[in-house]
Structure formats: structure tokens, C-alpha cells
Design a protein around this motif. Structure first.
Motif, mmCIF file in Angstrom:
data_model
loop_
_atom_site.group_PDB
_atom_site.id
_atom_site.type_symbol
_atom_site.label_atom_id
_atom_site.label_comp_id
_atom_site.label_asym_id
_atom_site.label_seq_id
_atom_site.Cartn_x
_atom_site.Cartn_y
_atom_site.Cartn_z
ATOM 1 N N GLU A 87 -29.011 20.521 13.208
ATOM 2 C CA GLU A 87 -28.029 21.607 13.324
ATOM 3 C C GLU A 87 -27.352 21.585 14.700
ATOM 4 O O GLU A 87 -26.145 21.817 14.813
ATOM 5 C CB GLU A 87 -28.698 22.970 13.107
ATOM 6 N N ALA A 88 -28.134 21.293 15.732
ATOM 7 C CA ALA A 88 -27.579 21.218 17.088
ATOM 8 C C ALA A 88 -26.602 20.051 17.209
ATOM 9 O O ALA A 88 -25.545 20.174 17.837
ATOM 10 C CB ALA A 88 -28.701 21.081 18.118
ATOM 11 N N ILE A 89 -26.941 18.937 16.604
ATOM 12 C CA ILE A 89 -26.056 17.761 16.635
ATOM 13 C C ILE A 89 -24.745 18.075 15.908
ATOM 14 O O ILE A 89 -23.661 17.739 16.394
ATOM 15 C CB ILE A 89 -26.746 16.522 16.046
ATOM 16 N N ALA A 90 -24.842 18.730 14.757
ATOM 17 C CA ALA A 90 -23.628 19.087 14.007
ATOM 18 C C ALA A 90 -22.742 20.004 14.846
ATOM 19 O O ALA A 90 -21.523 19.822 14.904
ATOM 20 C CB ALA A 90 -24.003 19.747 12.681
ATOM 21 N N TYR A 91 -23.349 20.970 15.524
ATOM 22 C CA TYR A 91 -22.599 21.881 16.385
ATOM 23 C C TYR A 91 -21.942 21.111 17.532
ATOM 24 O O TYR A 91 -20.769 21.331 17.850
ATOM 25 C CB TYR A 91 -23.537 22.962 16.911
#
Length: 84
Positions: free
Chosen positions: A72-76
Motif C-alpha cells: 500500500e505504501a509503494i502504491a501511494y
């Protein structure tokens, strides 16, 4: 960590952190501050609720985006990079 070059986003993966005491929290806070002063966005992923409470109580990670996991952090971070 604060000496990295040519970076716009850093994800601190906290899922394997077993303990956070006041000293460790302040060292982490110093590194985060140095990165942010250089214009680097700092994200937290996988932080345990009790660790988050320590960091919040000490004002270490105020206003940092938190994510349940690294994907999720990478997508953000990717969305941030596309927008810049």
C-alpha cells in the motif's frame, strides 16, 4: 539513511520492529526530520499499534502517512511520483 541522494520518497518498513523505546524513537525522529528538511517524503508501513502510540506520544512521526503494509505504501509513493 539521511545521506541518501536522488530520492524523493522513503518508506520505513516497521513490520519487523520488535521494540521502540524513547531513545530509538528520538533517533528515528531525527532521521525523519533530516529527510523531510531535504524535501523527501517519508511514509511508514506495517507499524504495530503499540509502537505507533510511542511515536505519537513523543511527537516523532506526526503527520506521516501510515500504511498497513508495504504494498500500500509503494502504491501511494508511485501515485506521488506520477503527480510530481
Amino acid at each position: 539513511m539521511s545521506e541518501v541522494a536522488d530520492v524523493r520518497v522513503v518508506i520505513l518498513r516497521m513490520s519487523r520492529v520488535t521494540t521502540v523505546d524513547a531513545t530509538g524513537a528520538h533517533v528515528l525522529g531525527d532521521a525523519i526530520s533530516r529527510l523531510r528538511r531535504r524535501g523527501i517524503t517519508v511514509l511508514l508501513s506495517g507499524i504495530a499499534p503499540h509502537h505507533d502510540q510511542v511515536l505519537t506520544a513523543l511527537g516523532v512521526a506526526d503527520r506521516l502517512p501510515r500504511f498497513p503494509g508495504t504494498p500500500e505504501a509503494i502504491a501511494y509513493a508511485r501515485d506521488l511520483m506520477r503527480g510530481s
